[in-house]
Design an enzyme around this catalytic site. Structure first.
Site: not given
Lengths: 505, 505
Positions: B268-269, B272, B298
């Protein structure tokens, strides 16, 4: 008149706040840059530092501030003691900055944002040429800087020396180093002819980093480090930094083939950290926090590292813990073997790994070079050759490469010329302080408890609490009831090492 | 006229530089505060942040800047496209700040310097009362802030929503969430009646942190993270931050009894981080760097985490590496068992651990609460009760304590009200982007190579390169050739989960 002083004070209070915020930002940038910032960020970071240092320059040179400080300076007898001292220090600083053109101030600050990174690369690659252009520009900018500040009383290199240790110039340092040369060098030569007999098989083992870290934590406990007010991390070159008394940080570097290295750099940095943590917290909102000077700071780190940290009493309780963490490596080793190892004198290449006795000789090499550089007697191109020559002369060692020679220290990459001499001076302060402490405390007895608490307390009361609210020479005199005398250092070293090496002197 | 524009531009360029330096400082403070700053430093840190945020306020409201931005705004057709867009965004921002009294701006910034720390303590101690006074003051200050900014068109909570996702207010979000409620909630209820059969013995094992870290590094390699331009660290709550394209950082949190947690927060990170790293580096010297909006950001993290990261193709090459690092834990487990585990639907308590399908229901709980809070329909005192009621209503779960309930998220402690809805919206953007990407790329084929390189490239060209130089809706339309349609999200979820759960829908 009182009205004028009050207005000036209110301007000054605002300046204090802004200045503290700047210091805080610089602390964070430095910490991050040296411990974890990614390689490619430094170009962009340089742009931000350019903006920030421009703002710092403007803050320190605003006509309103200059006028307010002048007013307070003239009326300093009506101020409280701490503010009065601070105004004298701040005025000296502002009077200097104002003479330096903003572009030069900003260029140097900006250059320093990347120079330590370039140095680190050059060191890893053993490539002095890579670092040379940067070093040249740093020295040019420093000389330009000095050209603006010369007075009939203070010129060239002396200006830098005085910045790092107020009141100390080549006159005082020459005297100090001459004492060492005369009284210490013959002794070192005698020691060098003798060898210590002990079981050093443990030095052939590997020491995994995680286990070393475990032991470093035990050392932190012994020195009573407060984890709510600071932290330990890793970096290439160990250092201590912080902001105020509630955020004190230090680093170590673990070498798997050299256990003693991280242990003693941890104790050393913990000495610095203890000083920072024990300043009177009331000074956190002033510009008189932190240590009194670099030499005074170094006196604390070297006091803990050498005088306490290499003593039999200190290791009596810690050595069993060391054996517990490294049972294989220390299987047939006893405390005496280890004590001999950590107090063994060896004329070697690397300053930070040098023993207590030959350490000041490493400093003399750097002091001679710095003096000659700023007297325009030598050039940057000649540095490796001169370095190697001086190392041969003072320590009798051949330097095999620049990585272990001229490139070994980070300081010059940070424009910190005039800084090294404070290291030797600090050791000498430490010996004088130790002489005084022994009258009040039974140090051996204290160390039985596996804690330096009472020693910390003594130093807090006698030295640390003052922060930078007094000059170092004042604090030394308050703590030891005498002015600085290098003889304590010489006596301490000769007494300690003639015992270890069984020499009559 | 041209002369006037040039003067305004030069004032603006200077503002850009100062603003970037401020952002840099804020980035460093935030990073440090959330990853390693010692507990006791936050009081002193708060004082510095007060000074720094006062300076930021003054920078953004200087009459000279306001005039220059007005001039540039009126003449924006004569500016280049990027500057013209930036001026519109900056003007909107400045017009707002100028309406807010400096004391309120500074009080909120200063409060936020310590509030997340208070929240963290309250969460650990499962003590909502500890956090309540801080939360109350944050909301009071936000309401005060909103009171200054109300216009006939935009009021209350809508102002916050529009700040986080330009153009999105309760009207748009209500529509969006209503679609989800209507089309998704019945499907989730159906799924909840079924269970997946697989060997989940591996979930009973412990997963040592160091081994998890090793695997996280493999994931970084798979997603082509550039270690020269960023780094991974640990923190309580995983997050991504950075400054420009050359310094992008993210954190994970390792739970020894939950392997999947760190894996998917890393992916997830990394989504980003990939976005931040792939912005056109030319934007690093403008205020148009970084992501286009929170929902767009997101969309990237959830695209990598769920659409890529939970797909069979992604794990085909990674699963053997996972077995290599955890041979004991995965002894009799096959790829299918693992895939079922990471795509299992469970109505649960913690948003960050929620599966892809029930995730938006967690967001709805927060959206309903935020709307009610800012419409003055509920008070902070009532929050735990209302939270628990809504969790029961939407997800059918009983909340056993505040730690796993109202205190679970860091966002409100950072005054980030209006932020949560962007998480659900981002998932919906991701589904629409995925629909488009599939026309250009054979994603399964690409993932055989253990690298997302070609996927990264596609996103760079279609989305990332623009940074914030265009509005998110524009970028979405350029990338997918359509405006936003929530239907892609619903279709994607129902197709994927009816297959996994063998449901006809």
């Amino acid at each position: 008149m009182e009205e004028t002083i009050n207005i000036a004070l209110s301007i000054y209070k605002d300046y204090q706040k802004q200045n503290l915020a700047n210091k805080f930002v610089n602390f964070l940038i430095g910490w991050d840059s040296q411990t974890e910032a990614p390689n490619d960020c430094f170009e962009a970071r340089g742009r931000q530092i350019e903006v920030l240092s421009t703002a710092t320059y403007k803050l320190n040179t605003s006509p309103e501030l200059v006028k307010a400080v002048q007013t307070l300076y003239e009326n300093r007898t009506s101020l409280n003691e701490i503010t009065a001292h601070e105004i004298v220090v701040v005025k000296k600083n502002i009077d200097k900055i104002i003479k330096v053109p903003m572009e030069e101030f900003v260029e140097l600050s900006t250059l320093l944002a990347s120079s330590q990174n370039i140095w680190a690369k050059a060191k890893v690659e053993n490539n002095f040429e890579l670092f040379k252009p940067t070093l040249k520009r740093i020295i040019e900018l420093l000389k330009l800087y000095l050209s603006h500040l010369e007075t009939p009383k203070l010129k060239g290199y002396n200006i830098l020396l005085d910045e790092y240790e107020p009141g100390f110039t080549t006159k005082e340092y020459d005297e100090f180093f001459d004492t060492l040369k005369k009284e210490l060098v013959p002794f070192v030569k005698k020691v060098a002819t003798k060898a210590l007999q002990y079981n050093h098989s443990f030095t052939n083992f590997k020491y995994p980093k995680d286990d070393q870290k475990k032991f470093a934590k035990k050392i932190m406990d012994t020195l009573c480090f407060n984890h709510n007010k600071g932290l330990m991390k890793e970096s290439e070159h160990p250092f201590t930094t912080g902001f105020g008394t509630s955020d004190v940080r230090f680093t170590v570097h673990y070498h798997e083939d050299n256990l003693a290295s991280a242990i003693f750099s941890a104790i050393h940095e913990l000495g610095h950290a203890t000083y920072e943590m024990q300043v009177d917290p009331a000074l956190d909102v002033t510009l008189s926090g932190g240590g009194a000077s670099l030499a005074m700071h170094e006196s604390q780190s070297r006091f803990y590292e050498n005088i306490i940290g290499r003593s039999p009493a200190f290791w009596k309780s810690l050595f069993p813990k060391l054996k517990e963490i490294f049972p294989k490596q220390f299987k047939s080793i006893n405390l005496n073997d280890f004590l001999k190892h950590i107090n063994e004198v060896k004329c070697s290449l690397i300053r930070t790994e040098a023993d207590e006795l030959t350490y000041p000789l490493h400093i003399m090499v750097r002091y001679d070079i710095e003096k000659a550089l700023f007297n325009n007697e030598i050039t940057v191109d000649e540095l490796p050759v001169i370095w190697n020559k001086l190392m041969k002369e003072y320590l009798g060692v051949e330097v095999p490469n620049n990585k272990e020679g001229i490139l070994q220290d980070i300081h010059w990459a940070g424009a910190a010329f005039g800084y090294f001499p404070t290291y030797a001076l600090g050791s000498a302060y430490a010996a004088q302080i130790y002489h005084s402490m022994k009258k009040d405390l039974n140090i051996k007895e204290i160390l039985k408890s596996s804690s330096t608490k009472e020693i910390n307390e003594w130093l807090k009361e006698k030295i640390h609490c003052y922060g930078a609210a007094k000059y170092p020479q004042e604090i030394l005199k308050l703590a030891t009831k005498e002015k600085f005398k290098p003889q304590y250092y010489v006596t301490y070293l000769i007494k300690k090492y003639s015992k270890i090496y069984d020499i009559k002197w």
